[in-house]
Scaffold this motif. Structure first.
Motif, PDB file in Angstrom:
ATOM      1  N   ARG A  75       0.857  -1.323  -0.203  1.00 37.90           N
ATOM      2  CA  ARG A  75       0.064   0.039  -0.139  1.00 37.90           C
ATOM      3  C   ARG A  75       0.811   1.313  -0.055  1.00 37.90           C
ATOM      4  N   ARG A  76       1.919   0.927   0.801  1.00 38.56           N
ATOM      5  CA  ARG A  76       2.856   2.521   0.970  1.00 38.56           C
ATOM      6  C   ARG A  76       3.550   2.661  -0.339  1.00 38.56           C
ATOM      7  N   HIS A  77       4.032   1.644  -0.846  1.00 36.10           N
ATOM      8  CA  HIS A  77       4.895   1.841  -2.047  1.00 36.10           C
ATOM      9  C   HIS A  77       3.725   2.225  -3.332  1.00 36.10           C
ATOM     10  N   MET A  78       2.585   1.612  -3.461  1.00 40.67           N
ATOM     11  CA  MET A  78       1.891   1.916  -4.546  1.00 40.67           C
ATOM     12  C   MET A  78       1.331   3.501  -4.360  1.00 40.67           C
ATOM     13  N   ARG A  79       0.968   3.861  -3.242  1.00 41.90           N
ATOM     14  CA  ARG A  79       0.818   5.342  -2.850  1.00 41.90           C
ATOM     15  C   ARG A  79       1.586   6.445  -3.048  1.00 41.90           C
ATOM     16  N   ASP A  80       3.081   6.249  -2.697  1.00 43.93           N
ATOM     17  CA  ASP A  80       4.058   6.995  -2.726  1.00 43.93           C
ATOM     18  C   ASP A  80       4.979   6.842  -3.926  1.00 43.93           C
ATOM     19  N   GLY A  97       5.063   3.850  -6.357  1.00 43.28           N
ATOM     20  CA  GLY A  97       4.715   3.142  -7.935  1.00 43.28           C
ATOM     21  C   GLY A  97       5.194   1.957  -7.881  1.00 43.28           C
ATOM     22  N   VAL A  98       4.778   1.210  -9.013  1.00 42.40           N
ATOM     23  CA  VAL A  98       5.146  -0.081  -9.180  1.00 42.40           C
ATOM     24  C   VAL A  98       6.622  -0.413  -9.441  1.00 42.40           C
ATOM     25  N   GLU A  99       7.354   0.697 -10.114  1.00 45.65           N
ATOM     26  CA  GLU A  99       8.777   0.547 -10.265  1.00 45.65           C
ATOM     27  C   GLU A  99       9.664   0.440  -8.952  1.00 45.65           C
ATOM     28  N   MET A 100       9.479   1.409  -8.161  1.00 44.90           N
ATOM     29  CA  MET A 100      10.017   1.247  -6.782  1.00 44.90           C
ATOM     30  C   MET A 100       9.690   0.135  -5.887  1.00 44.90           C
ATOM     31  N   GLN A 143      11.844  -2.610  -7.486  1.00 51.26           N
ATOM     32  CA  GLN A 143      13.153  -2.397  -7.183  1.00 51.26           C
ATOM     33  C   GLN A 143      13.380  -2.904  -5.835  1.00 51.26           C
ATOM     34  N   GLN A 144      12.353  -2.419  -4.851  1.00 51.04           N
ATOM     35  CA  GLN A 144      12.504  -2.843  -3.505  1.00 51.04           C
ATOM     36  C   GLN A 144      12.317  -4.387  -3.304  1.00 51.04           C
ATOM     37  N   LEU A 145      11.422  -5.033  -4.097  1.00 49.60           N
ATOM     38  CA  LEU A 145      11.731  -6.560  -3.921  1.00 49.60           C
ATOM     39  C   LEU A 145      12.792  -7.116  -4.292  1.00 49.60           C
ATOM     40  N   ARG A 146      13.478  -6.569  -5.344  1.00 46.48           N
ATOM     41  CA  ARG A 146      14.865  -7.199  -5.946  1.00 46.48           C
ATOM     42  C   ARG A 146      15.741  -6.825  -4.635  1.00 46.48           C
ATOM     43  N   ASP A 147      15.815  -5.648  -4.161  1.00 43.57           N
ATOM     44  CA  ASP A 147      16.761  -5.554  -3.025  1.00 43.57           C
ATOM     45  C   ASP A 147      16.477  -6.576  -1.905  1.00 43.57           C
TER      46      ASP A 147
END
Length: 244
Positions: free
Chosen positions: A188-193, A195-198, A201-205
């Motif tokens: 929720r926080r990533h989609m809100r602030d 977007g999908v690309e970030m 990237q976070q999931l890869r990290d």
């Protein structure tokens, strides 16, 4: 009888030295079930955790449980050192207690005392070996004691570096997935602030972090007992969140 005691002592020392090598030096998982380190952790963790569950206050309980990881390492070091000291003392006793001591008739107590001061390289000089073979055993013990202590001293910084690397990402997850973290809040926080690309990237990290976590915990199994420093943070909860 003396030969049997010497063989038992040598076997005891070999078990301890091999266990220390596997725990500190060997950078891979040991699947063998019969291990001194495994028994020490099993015998100490069960009563420690049960006593911790009796503490009703959550913060005090977490604080109490957080002491176990570092204390267990100290207990393991004491077990190793005690086993080696007793083993070398048994060898000296099997050789006939060939030592110079203040007592008129030195026995196993004198051997045990000399083994202790030799292992920790104190060298008071009040008890000393008087035969060539006894001196050789004393030199080997001094080398073993010095080597074991050096290995442990070198092991601790590496362990705490792995602990710090693990905890940095867990602290970052606090702001990205809530406290305690959840997969829903993370998305929720990533989609809100961002977007999908970030999010991707976070999931890869975090995939990289998970691989490092696995390698660190396989190489340093005691790291799993080190609890996070902050409230509502845990490597188990972080990994569960990312897997969700």
């Amino acid at each position: 009888m003396m030969l049997f005691v010497a063989l038992v002592a040598i076997l005891l020392m070999l078990i301890i030295l091999w266990d220390a090598f596997e725990t500190i030096v060997l950078p891979r998982r040991v699947t063998r079930q019969i291990r001194l380190t495994r028994y020490v952790y099993r015998l100490t963790w069960a009563p420690w955790s049960q006593f911790g569950q009796m503490i009703k206050n959550r913060n005090r309980r977490e604080s109490f449980l957080s002491f176990y990881g570092p204390l267990a390492l100290l207990v393991l070091l004491v077990v190793w050192a005690t086993g080696l000291i007793v083993g070398f003392a048994l060898i000296q006793w099997a050789l006939g207690t060939q030592v110079i001591a203040p007592e008129r008739h030195p026995g196993f107590g004198s051997d045990l005392y000399m083994s202790g001061v030799t292992f920790f390289t104190l060298g008071y000089g009040d008890v000393a070996p008087r035969s060539g073979l006894a001196r050789l055993v004393a030199v080997i013990e001094a080398a073993a004691g010095f080597g074991l202590l050096a290995l442990v001293i070198g092991y601790l910084p590496v362990l705490y570096q792995a602990f710090s690397r693990r905890e940095v990402n867990i602290s970052l997850l606090d702001a990205r997935a809530g406290s305690p973290p959840s997969a829903v809040e993370f998305i929720r926080r990533h989609m809100r602030d961002y977007g999908v690309e970030m999010l991707t990237q976070q999931l890869r990290d975090w995939e990289q972090w998970s691989a490092e976590l696995m390698e660190a915990h396989l190489s340093y199994a005691s790291l799993g007992y080190f609890r996070s420093q902050h409230e509502n943070q845990s490597w188990v909860a972080a990994l569960t969140t990312i897997l969700d």
